[in-house]
Write a protein that holds these residues in place. Structure first.
Motif, PDB file in Angstrom:
ATOM      1  N   TYR A  18      29.696  19.795  31.304  1.00 38.64           N
ATOM      2  CA  TYR A  18      28.965  20.886  30.677  1.00 38.64           C
ATOM      3  C   TYR A  18      27.485  20.750  30.979  1.00 38.64           C
ATOM      4  N   LYS A  19      26.906  21.878  31.330  1.00 38.93           N
ATOM      5  CA  LYS A  19      25.482  21.913  31.612  1.00 38.93           C
ATOM      6  C   LYS A  19      24.828  22.589  30.410  1.00 38.93           C
ATOM      7  N   LEU A  20      24.098  21.804  29.609  1.00 46.70           N
ATOM      8  CA  LEU A  20      23.525  22.326  28.374  1.00 46.70           C
ATOM      9  C   LEU A  20      22.011  22.372  28.479  1.00 46.70           C
ATOM     10  N   LYS A  21      21.412  23.208  27.701  1.00 48.56           N
ATOM     11  CA  LYS A  21      19.963  23.165  27.565  1.00 48.56           C
ATOM     12  C   LYS A  21      19.652  23.026  26.088  1.00 48.56           C
ATOM     13  N   ILE A  22      18.986  21.927  25.730  1.00 52.39           N
ATOM     14  CA  ILE A  22      18.619  21.707  24.344  1.00 52.39           C
ATOM     15  C   ILE A  22      17.106  21.717  24.275  1.00 52.39           C
ATOM     16  N   ASN A  23      16.563  22.665  23.547  1.00 51.88           N
ATOM     17  CA  ASN A  23      15.106  22.872  23.485  1.00 51.88           C
ATOM     18  C   ASN A  23      14.504  22.923  24.882  1.00 51.88           C
ATOM     19  N   GLY A  24      15.206  23.597  25.759  1.00 52.47           N
ATOM     20  CA  GLY A  24      14.670  23.808  27.105  1.00 52.47           C
ATOM     21  C   GLY A  24      14.963  22.679  28.077  1.00 52.47           C
ATOM     22  N   ARG A  25      15.558  21.588  27.584  1.00 56.06           N
ATOM     23  CA  ARG A  25      15.825  20.462  28.498  1.00 56.06           C
ATOM     24  C   ARG A  25      17.258  20.456  28.958  1.00 56.06           C
ATOM     25  N   LEU A  26      17.413  20.256  30.245  1.00 59.83           N
ATOM     26  CA  LEU A  26      18.747  20.246  30.809  1.00 59.83           C
ATOM     27  C   LEU A  26      19.462  18.947  30.460  1.00 59.83           C
TER      28      LEU A  26
ATOM     29  N   LEU B 208      35.103  25.077  22.807  1.00 61.53           N
ATOM     30  CA  LEU B 208      36.436  25.012  23.407  1.00 61.53           C
ATOM     31  C   LEU B 208      36.430  25.731  24.757  1.00 61.53           C
ATOM     32  N   THR B 209      36.958  25.048  25.769  1.00 58.02           N
ATOM     33  CA  THR B 209      37.031  25.660  27.096  1.00 58.02           C
ATOM     34  C   THR B 209      38.490  25.906  27.460  1.00 58.02           C
ATOM     35  N   THR B 210      38.767  27.134  27.853  1.00 58.54           N
ATOM     36  CA  THR B 210      40.150  27.476  28.214  1.00 58.54           C
ATOM     37  C   THR B 210      40.193  28.068  29.616  1.00 58.54           C
ATOM     38  N   LEU B 211      41.341  27.857  30.256  1.00 61.31           N
ATOM     39  CA  LEU B 211      41.594  28.466  31.560  1.00 61.31           C
ATOM     40  C   LEU B 211      42.955  29.141  31.448  1.00 61.31           C
ATOM     41  N   ASN B 212      42.990  30.431  31.661  1.00 60.38           N
ATOM     42  CA  ASN B 212      44.208  31.225  31.483  1.00 60.38           C
ATOM     43  C   ASN B 212      44.832  30.981  30.101  1.00 60.38           C
ATOM     44  N   GLY B 213      43.979  30.896  29.088  1.00 56.34           N
ATOM     45  CA  GLY B 213      44.462  30.755  27.713  1.00 56.34           C
ATOM     46  C   GLY B 213      44.826  29.337  27.308  1.00 56.34           C
ATOM     47  N   LYS B 214      44.772  28.390  28.226  1.00 53.53           N
ATOM     48  CA  LYS B 214      45.129  27.014  27.876  1.00 53.53           C
ATOM     49  C   LYS B 214      43.882  26.150  27.738  1.00 53.53           C
ATOM     50  N   GLU B 215      43.913  25.256  26.725  1.00 55.42           N
ATOM     51  CA  GLU B 215      42.762  24.371  26.551  1.00 55.42           C
ATOM     52  C   GLU B 215      42.638  23.418  27.738  1.00 55.42           C
ATOM     53  N   VAL B 216      41.434  23.360  28.312  1.00 51.88           N
ATOM     54  CA  VAL B 216      41.190  22.379  29.375  1.00 51.88           C
ATOM     55  C   VAL B 216      40.045  21.442  29.015  1.00 51.88           C
ATOM     56  N   GLY B 217      39.356  21.765  27.937  1.00 47.62           N
ATOM     57  CA  GLY B 217      38.254  20.879  27.578  1.00 47.62           C
ATOM     58  C   GLY B 217      37.604  21.252  26.270  1.00 47.62           C
TER      59      GLY B 217
ATOM     60  N   ASN C 251      33.349  40.712  21.634  1.00 45.58           N
ATOM     61  CA  ASN C 251      33.494  39.275  21.432  1.00 45.58           C
ATOM     62  C   ASN C 251      34.665  38.729  22.228  1.00 45.58           C
ATOM     63  N   SER C 252      34.363  38.386  23.484  1.00 43.73           N
ATOM     64  CA  SER C 252      35.402  37.842  24.367  1.00 43.73           C
ATOM     65  C   SER C 252      35.560  36.349  24.101  1.00 43.73           C
ATOM     66  N   GLY C 253      34.651  35.785  23.293  1.00 49.83           N
ATOM     67  CA  GLY C 253      34.684  34.347  23.064  1.00 49.83           C
ATOM     68  C   GLY C 253      33.759  33.610  24.016  1.00 49.83           C
ATOM     69  N   GLU C 254      33.311  34.304  25.036  1.00 54.95           N
ATOM     70  CA  GLU C 254      32.473  33.653  26.060  1.00 54.95           C
ATOM     71  C   GLU C 254      31.045  33.490  25.532  1.00 54.95           C
TER      72      GLU C 254
ATOM     73  N   VAL D 254      34.337  29.733  27.807  1.00 52.30           N
ATOM     74  CA  VAL D 254      33.683  28.640  27.105  1.00 52.30           C
ATOM     75  C   VAL D 254      33.214  29.186  25.757  1.00 52.30           C
ATOM     76  N   ASN D 255      33.857  28.734  24.699  1.00 57.04           N
ATOM     77  CA  ASN D 255      33.677  29.370  23.393  1.00 57.04           C
ATOM     78  C   ASN D 255      33.126  28.378  22.374  1.00 57.04           C
ATOM     79  N   PHE D 256      31.933  28.643  21.892  1.00 54.15           N
ATOM     80  CA  PHE D 256      31.359  27.863  20.793  1.00 54.15           C
ATOM     81  C   PHE D 256      31.989  28.408  19.520  1.00 54.15           C
ATOM     82  N   LYS D 257      32.899  27.650  18.934  1.00 55.79           N
ATOM     83  CA  LYS D 257      33.632  28.148  17.766  1.00 55.79           C
ATOM     84  C   LYS D 257      32.686  28.281  16.580  1.00 55.79           C
ATOM     85  N   GLY D 258      32.616  29.483  16.038  1.00 55.95           N
ATOM     86  CA  GLY D 258      31.716  29.724  14.916  1.00 55.95           C
ATOM     87  C   GLY D 258      30.442  30.428  15.341  1.00 55.95           C
ATOM     88  N   PHE D 259      30.343  30.731  16.648  1.00 55.54           N
ATOM     89  CA  PHE D 259      29.181  31.465  17.133  1.00 55.54           C
ATOM     90  C   PHE D 259      29.671  32.686  17.888  1.00 55.54           C
TER      91      PHE D 259
END
Ligand SMILES: [Zn+2]
Length: 495
Positions: free
Chosen positions: A392-400, A478-487, A446-449, A434-439
Motif C-alpha cells: 500500500y502506498k499511503l500518504k500521511i500528512n503529506g509524507r509517502l 479491505l482490498t478485494t479483487l473480483n469480490g474476494k479479499e486479497v488484502g 459509493n463503490s467502496g473505492e 480498496v475500501n477504508f471501512k467506515g469511510f
C-alpha cells in the motif's frame, strides 16, 4: 503506432487534470521545462491566498553547492498566506548529478553577453523570464573561504565569497521617478537575523558589495551573472547568498533558510508551513517495462529477469524524496539520466537510482543464460527477500509511506491520511477495490473505492460502528479483487 499516440494523448490529458487540480487545492503550480531531457527544469509557483510580492528562490545553478539547492528545495513544499514564491530548486540538474560546478559552461556566466548555444542556454532563457516576472531574486550558493572587507588571510579576504550576502551595488536605481531600493539595507537586515544563529563570530555573515559595474570592481565576471541580469535588466533587488563551503551541510542549509525567511519577511511574504528534515535518500521501487510490456514494479535489490537483446525502459522511481531523482543504467545510456530512455540490454547489469548525487538504491537486470524466450508480456520479478506481493502506498500528512499487506499503520487523531494506491506487481491496480471501512469517499456513488480521498481523522468523517468495539480507534482497509479479499491493512488511531 496509432494506439500509442492515443495513449499519449490520454496520458497528457490525465497530467493536465492532475496539474489543474493541484492549482485549485494548494495554489501551487509545478511546471516542467524540457521534460525527458538531461536538463529537465522544475519550477514551482506558490501563490498565497492574499496577493503580494513575488520572490524567486533559485538553487543549484552550480551542482557542487548542495547547501544552496537543498535549502531551495524546502521552499518548493511551502504554502503561503500572502505573497508568492517562484522556486527553482535545481537550475542545473546535470551539474548536480555530477557534483560539478559546470558541464559545458558556468551557467551563472551566461545571463548577459553570451553567444554559445548549449543546454545551459535553454535553461538560462527560462530563468531570465522568471527573474523579470519577480520582485526579488535570491541565488543560493556555497562560496570558498570567508568574505571580509579587509585582507585578513588567504582564506578570509575581499576576494572570498563564503558567509556573505552579495549585491551588485548598494543602491538599485529604478526607472523613471520610482524610489531607489537600498539593497545594502535589505541585506544587512537579513544578515542580522542570520548572525543571531551563528555562535562563532569568525563565521558571521557580511554584506559583500561587488560594485559589479564600477570600473575598478574586482568582480567583473559577475556582469554575466543571474543577479546582475536581475539588477541591470529587470531592475529588481537581487542577492547572492553564499554559505561557506567548508561548513557542515546542515549548517549551510540552515543559514540559507534564515536568509530566505529574512527576505520573505522584508517582502511581506507570509508562509503557512516551514519545516526541515534532511532524511537519508532511499529508493523504494522502480517502474520498468520490458519490450513495451505493461510496466512492473521492481523493488530495491530485486532482480528482473530478461533476455539478451531485450529493450527496457524505466518509467519512474519512487523514493522518500520526490525531486532530484534520476537513474543510471550501468554501462548503457549516457552519463546523466537514463530515465524513460529505451535501452537494449545485452549483458546483465544494474540500475542505480540517485537523488541528486546520492546513490539511493539499485535493482538488477539478469540476462537469462538459457535464453529461453519468455512470453512477450510476461515479466518475471524475483524477490531477494520475501514479501507479500500486495503493498500500500499511503500518504500521511503529506509524507509517502509504503506498507506491507496485513500490517498495522499507527496514526494520530488529526493526521491527514490518503490511500494513494496499491502496488500490485504485474496486475493492473485499477482492477482492485480498496475500501477504508467506515469511510465514504464518493457519497454519490459509493463503490467502496477510497483511493485518492483525503481522510482527515481530526474531523468526524469515520463511522464509529465500523471500528473494533465501536470505539473509534481501530479501523481497517479491505482490498478485494473480483469480490474476494486479497488484502487488508489495519489503521490504529491514537488520541
Ligand atoms: Zn556558486
Amino acid at each position: 503506432m496509432k494506439n500509442r499516440s492515443i495513449i499519449k494523448t490520454v496520458f497528457a490529458f490525465l497530467c493536465f487534470l492532475l496539474i489543474s487540480t493541484q492549482v485549485f487545492a494548494g495554489k501551487k503550480i509545478h511546471t516542467v521545462f524540457f521534460e525527458g531531457e538531461e536538463n529537465e527544469l522544475h519550477v514551482y509557483r506558490i501563490n498565497g491566498s492574499k496577493p503580494g510580492k513575488t520572490l524567486l528562490v533559485m538553487g543549484g545553478i552550480q551542482g557542487d553547492e548542495p547547501g544552496g539547492f537543498l535549502a531551495a528545495d524546502f521552499y518548493a513544499d511551502f504554502l503561503l498566506e500572502k505573497g508568492n514564491l517562484i522556486v527553482v530548486p535545481r537550475a542545473n540538474f546535470p551539474s548536480i548529478l555530477k557534483k560539478e560546478r559546470k558541464i559545458n559552461q558556468d551557467m551563472n556566466r551566461k545571463f548577459l553577453d553570451d553567444n554559445i548555444f548549449n543546454y545551459e542556454t535553454k535553461v538560462v532563457n527560462v530563468l531570465k523570464k522568471l527573474i523579470c516576472e519577480s520582485d526579488c531574486l535570491l541565488n543560493l550558493h556555497e562560496g570558498s573561504g570567508i568574505y571580509s572587507s579587509k585582507w585578513e588571510s588567504k582564506e578570509k579576504n575581499p576576494k572570498r565569497f563564503g558567509q556573505s550576502i552579495i549585491a551588485d551595488g548598494s543602491l538599485l536605481k529604478k526607472p523613471d521617478s520610482q524610489k531607489s531600493v537600498h539593497l545594502e539595507k535589505m541585506a544587512k537586515k537579513v544578515i542580522d537575523k542570520i548572525n543571531r544563529h551563528i555562535e562563532n563570530k569568525d563565521h558571521f555573515f557580511h554584506f559583500n558589495n561587488h560594485r559589479t559595474n564600477d570600473p575598478d570592481s574586482i568582480h567583473k565576471e559577475q556582469l554575466k551573472s543571474a543577479t546582475y541580469y536581475a539588477y541591470h535588466i529587470c531592475k529588481i533587488p537581487a542577492f547572492g547568498i553564499e554559505s561557506a563551503r567548508f561548513l557542515p551541510l546542515e549548517q549551510k542549509v540552515l543559514q540559507h533558510i534564515y536568509a530566505v525567511n529574512g527576505f520573505m519577511e522584508i517582502l511581506d511574504i507570509i508562509p503557512k508551513t516551514p519545516g526541515i528534515d534532511l532524511k537519508k535518500p532511499q529508493m523504494q521501487y522502480m517502474i520498468i517495462s520490458v519490450n513495451d510490456s505493461t510496466p512492473v514494479v521492481v523493488e530495491k535489490m530485486q532482480r528482473l529477469k530478461i533476455n539478451k537483446g531485450d529493450m527496457i525502459q524505466v518509467h519512474d522511481i519512487v523514493s522518500n524524496y520526490e525531486r532530484g531523482l534520476s537513474i543510471d543504467v550501468i554501462g548503457l545510456g549516457n552519463q546523466f539520466n537514463d530515465m524513460k530512455k529505451r535501452l537494449i540490454v545485452n549483458e546483465s547489469t544494474r540500475i542505480e537510482a540517485k537523488k541528486d548525487f546520492y546513490t539511493c538504491g539499485s535493482v538488477f537486470l539478469d540476462i537469462d543464460p538459457k535464453g529461453s524466450r519468455v512470453e512477450k508480456k510476461q515479466v518475471i520479478v524475483s524477490e531477494s527477500s520475501k514479501t507479500s506481493s500486495l503493498r500500500y502506498k499511503l500518504k500521511i500528512n503529506g509524507r509517502l509511506k509504503i506498507v506491507d499487506n496485513y500490517s498495522h499503520v499507527i496514526i494520530r487523531r488529526g493526521d491527514k491520511f490518503i490511500i494513494e494506491d496499491i502496488i500490485a506487481g504485474i496486475v493492473d491496480p485499477s482492477k482492485y477495490i480498496v475500501n477504508f471501512k467506515g469511510f465514504v469517499g464518493n457519497s454519490r456513488n459509493n463503490s467502496g473505492e477510497d483511493r485518492g480521498y483525503l481522510i482527515d481523522t481530526g474531523k468526524k468523517v469515520l463511522m464509529k460502528r465500523y471500528s473494533v468495539n465501536k470505539k473509534d480507534q481501530h479501523y481497517y482497509v479491505l482490498t478485494t479483487l473480483n469480490g474476494k479479499e486479497v488484502g487488508k491493512i489495519f489503521i490504529d488511531i491514537q488520541s
